[in-house]
Enzyme design. Structure first.
Site, mmCIF file in Angstrom:
data_model
loop_
_atom_site.group_PDB
_atom_site.id
_atom_site.type_symbol
_atom_site.label_atom_id
_atom_site.label_comp_id
_atom_site.label_asym_id
_atom_site.label_seq_id
_atom_site.Cartn_x
_atom_site.Cartn_y
_atom_site.Cartn_z
ATOM 1 C CE LYS A 280 88.462 3.822 108.779
ATOM 2 N NZ LYS A 280 88.681 4.073 110.645
ATOM 3 N NE ARG A 354 94.101 -1.742 117.903
ATOM 4 C CZ ARG A 354 93.700 -0.851 118.512
ATOM 5 N NH1 ARG A 354 93.402 -1.003 119.959
ATOM 6 N NH2 ARG A 354 93.661 0.150 117.883
#
Length: 505
Positions: A280, A354
């Site tokens: 990130k 996920r």
């Protein structure tokens, strides 16, 4: 914090400050001021109210010769909602909390014109918002002057109308349930606000075990070798770049009948998300300690439902990892096999939530659940989609989704539904595996994350809550603080309370 209902006359209350809720309507506003003067034997007329007129968001502290009085605005009576009661109560509490006051009396709003709202609901709402407004996280300050100190130790709920005495049982129940839910939400906030060098997977597991000993639920912690035996490669792959080993936390509450199907609540537990190899940007990365918002919500929910003694069976599942870049970290292009046997092409290591949820949601099938709800700070795209006003809900069962929407409206821990149409499914097809963990097109990111999870759902009703936009805030609101908010605790607890009531009928 002690919160009680006092049926005695107001002049006998041993409070150091009084909070009254006022309508904006001129006639009702003047009547309220006159009544306060009569009840407290004081004069407000002639004292500067700093342009206070009972409007929404207005709050004023008034000193008389005998009392401290806080007036908090509700707005126009015809536009009254339960949320405006929550906010007015919270603003009143926040107005007084920095003063050296230990006992504050709060007026219970007696307004039976709110459709479908009983006095128990009003009392619960005011109790919860009071506790949420008092929250602070300052344990790491070393200087006392830096800490947000409040002196309030007791809140006395009262009514200026004697008629409320006949509702004493309902009011007491509203206080009891509201205290449990408010404190459980604040517990979830505490977990989320802990720095990531403290709140590693092993620490979260330790705290869950400690909580289980205090409450009526059991907990089991699966370590890395046990997770390997189960074949949960989603959890293991995300964790392999970190020196902190993964944990898979199983919580079990048996409040219902032995053969009743359980409700399974799953929480994403990424204690810190650097993004992994798909790292990130540095700006805002510190907030990624809050990427375990779903996990902390599940812990808060379990704290609430066990104390509420709900007559349901509930399972909590928390896959818990830290996502870090390292020579051993999983990489874009890797293919991994989930618990249910499906293969996943890793396109983006920052779409890690996920992957661990895929294992947990497929594992949930073993319980033959009545319903499964997962909570996850899953996609930044959710912030773009609807902002931070509500969480997003998707699911394979409209009845379940509708019940969650209802619970959201009841608590104002609200959700908005997005579709899981078949046309979206092909957007996560892979050229080399059963599915890929991000879309082949740069659109509908939140929906595609839901479509990915849907591939791992068993034969059960399921709802996915993307709380990325609501689980953390950059600034405080009336009763939500900056940083961790505890989103999902009030929502899912209310849903389970509603389900429990159905079983009683």
């Amino acid at each position: 914090m002690k919160i009680i209902f006092e049926k005695t006359s107001i002049e006998k209350l041993k409070a150091q400050a009084y909070i009254f809720l006022c309508y904006e309507d001129k006639k009702l506003f003047k009547e309220e001021l006159r009544l306060i003067e009569e009840l407290l034997n004081c004069k407000i007329a002639g004292i500067s109210l700093e342009d206070f007129e009972g409007k929404e968001k207005q709050t004023v502290l008034v000193y008389t010769d005998k009392h401290r009085i806080i007036l908090s605005g509700l707005g126009l009576k015809e536009k009254l909602t339960l949320e405006k009661v929550r906010k007015a109560t919270a603003r009143g509490i926040k107005k007084i909390k920095s003063h050296k006051i230990k006992t504050v009396a709060v007026e219970i709003l007696q307004d039976l014109t709110l459709k479908g709202v009983e006095i128990e609901d009003i009392t619960r709402a005011q109790t919860i918002s009071s506790l949420l407004a008092l929250y602070s996280f300052d344990k790491y300050y070393t200087k006392k002057e830096d800490q947000e100190i409040h002196y309030i130790r007791e809140i006395i709920l009262f009514s200026q109308y004697n008629s409320l005495g006949k509702y004493a049982k309902e009011i007491q129940e509203g206080i009891r349930t509201g205290t449990i839910i408010g404190e459980s939400t604040n517990m979830a906030r505490d977990l989320g606000n802990e720095p990531s060098n403290v709140m590693i997977p092993a620490e979260l597991a330790r705290r869950v075990m400690a909580l289980a000993k205090l409450n009526k639920f059991s907990a089991q912690i699966l370590n890395k070798s046990q997770i390997e035996k189960l074949g949960m490669r989603g959890v293991l792959s995300v964790a392999q770049g970190s020196e902190h080993q993964p944990k898979f936390i199983i919580m079990e509450y048996k409040g219902g009948k032995k053969n009743d199907k359980p409700y399974v609540i799953v929480g994403k537990g990424v204690t810190f998300d650097s993004g992994g190899i798909s790292i990130k940007p540095s700006a805002g990365m510190a907030m990624m300690k809050l990427d375990m918002g779903g996990a902390s919500a599940v812990v808060g929910i379990f704290n609430a439902i066990t104390q509420l003694d709900l007559k349901l069976n509930v399972i909590g599942l928390i896959p818990c990892v830290e996502n870090m870049p390292d020579g051993k970290a999983f990489k874009p292009g890797d293919v991994i096999k989930a618990y249910n046997g499906l293969t996943i092409e890793v396109d983006n290591t920052d779409a890690e939530g996920r992957l661990i949820l895929a294992d947990a949601l497929s594992y949930a099938s073993k319980y033959k659940p009545a319903a499964v709800i997962d909570l996850a700070t899953l996609t930044g795209a959710s912030v773009i989609a609807i902002g931070s006003v509500a969480s997003i809900v998707m699911g394979n069962d409209q009845k379940l989704v509708d019940e969650i929407i209802k619970a959201g409206d009841q608590t104002y821990d609200r959700v908005w539904q997005l579709p899981l149409w078949d046309e979206y499914d092909k957007m996560i097809d892979s050229d080399i595996a059963d599915v890929r963990n991000s879309g082949v097109v740069k659109q509908a990111g939140t929906i595609l994350a839901g479509m990915f999870l849907k591939r791992f759902i068993g034969d059960y009703p399921w709802a996915h809550l993307d709380i990325a936009a609501t689980a953390m805030r950059s600034s405080e609101t009336d009763y939500d603080p900056k940083n961790a908010t505890g989103t999902g605790v009030r929502l899912v607890t209310q849903y389970l309370m509603n389900e429990g009531k159905k079983l009683k009928k």
